[in-house]
Design a protein around this motif. Structure first.
Motif, PDB file in Angstrom:
ATOM      1  N   ALA A  19      41.775  42.204  33.607  1.00  7.06           N
ATOM      2  CA  ALA A  19      41.859  41.708  32.235  1.00  7.06           C
ATOM      3  C   ALA A  19      42.561  40.352  32.192  1.00  7.06           C
ATOM      4  O   ALA A  19      42.208  39.479  31.398  1.00  7.06           O
ATOM      5  N   GLN A  20      43.536  40.169  33.063  1.00  6.50           N
ATOM      6  CA  GLN A  20      44.281  38.905  33.130  1.00  6.50           C
ATOM      7  C   GLN A  20      43.459  37.818  33.803  1.00  6.50           C
ATOM      8  O   GLN A  20      43.441  36.682  33.360  1.00  6.50           O
ATOM      9  N   TRP A  21      42.817  38.174  34.903  1.00  2.46           N
ATOM     10  CA  TRP A  21      42.046  37.214  35.708  1.00  2.46           C
ATOM     11  C   TRP A  21      40.605  37.701  35.812  1.00  2.46           C
ATOM     12  O   TRP A  21      40.196  38.263  36.823  1.00  2.46           O
ATOM     13  N   GLY A  22      39.857  37.468  34.767  1.00  5.84           N
ATOM     14  CA  GLY A  22      38.497  37.982  34.663  1.00  5.84           C
ATOM     15  C   GLY A  22      37.515  37.456  35.689  1.00  5.84           C
ATOM     16  O   GLY A  22      36.468  38.051  35.911  1.00  5.84           O
ATOM     17  N   GLU A  23      37.840  36.350  36.319  1.00  5.33           N
ATOM     18  CA  GLU A  23      36.954  35.792  37.336  1.00  5.33           C
ATOM     19  C   GLU A  23      37.041  36.547  38.665  1.00  5.33           C
ATOM     20  O   GLU A  23      36.186  36.371  39.525  1.00  5.33           O
ATOM     21  N   LEU A  24      38.059  37.368  38.817  1.00  7.20           N
ATOM     22  CA  LEU A  24      38.200  38.129  40.058  1.00  7.20           C
ATOM     23  C   LEU A  24      37.229  39.302  40.040  1.00  7.20           C
ATOM     24  O   LEU A  24      37.089  40.004  39.047  1.00  7.20           O
ATOM     25  N   THR A  25      36.559  39.499  41.153  1.00  7.12           N
ATOM     26  CA  THR A  25      35.554  40.559  41.268  1.00  7.12           C
ATOM     27  C   THR A  25      36.199  41.863  41.745  1.00  7.12           C
ATOM     28  O   THR A  25      37.354  41.875  42.188  1.00  7.12           O
ATOM     29  N   ASP A  26      35.426  42.930  41.674  1.00  9.50           N
ATOM     30  CA  ASP A  26      35.899  44.209  42.211  1.00  9.50           C
ATOM     31  C   ASP A  26      36.185  44.085  43.700  1.00  9.50           C
ATOM     32  O   ASP A  26      37.139  44.668  44.205  1.00  9.50           O
TER      33      ASP A  26
END
Length: 77
Positions: A19-26
């Motif tokens: 939620a904080q860093w939406g660009e990070l993938t699973d």
């Protein structure tokens, strides 16, 4: 909250981090696995920011962390 607690509960906190860093993938989250240095590296990589900026972002996020974050309802806090 100290980082050891965050690292130990990483699977519960991955949603908060995304939620904080939406660009990070699973996949990024799996690689990070709660390790602060890995999170900083992924933030640098995805957002194109300097290491110091990534560390500041993590510190600010860490300061917001509370026991409520470990509940089943991410909207609770």
């Amino acid at each position: 909250m100290n980082w050891d607690r965050i690292e130990g509960g990483w699977t519960q906190l991955m949603g908060r981090a995304k939620a904080q860093w939406g660009e990070l993938t699973d996949d990024d989250m799996a690689v990070v696995a709660g390790r602060r240095d890995q999170l900083a590296g992924k933030i640098q990589e995805r957002y194109g920011v300097a290491k110091d900026d990534a560390e500041r972002q993590i510190t600010a996020w860490q300061r917001q962390a509370s026991d409520d974050w470990f509940s089943d309802d991410p909207k609770k806090s």
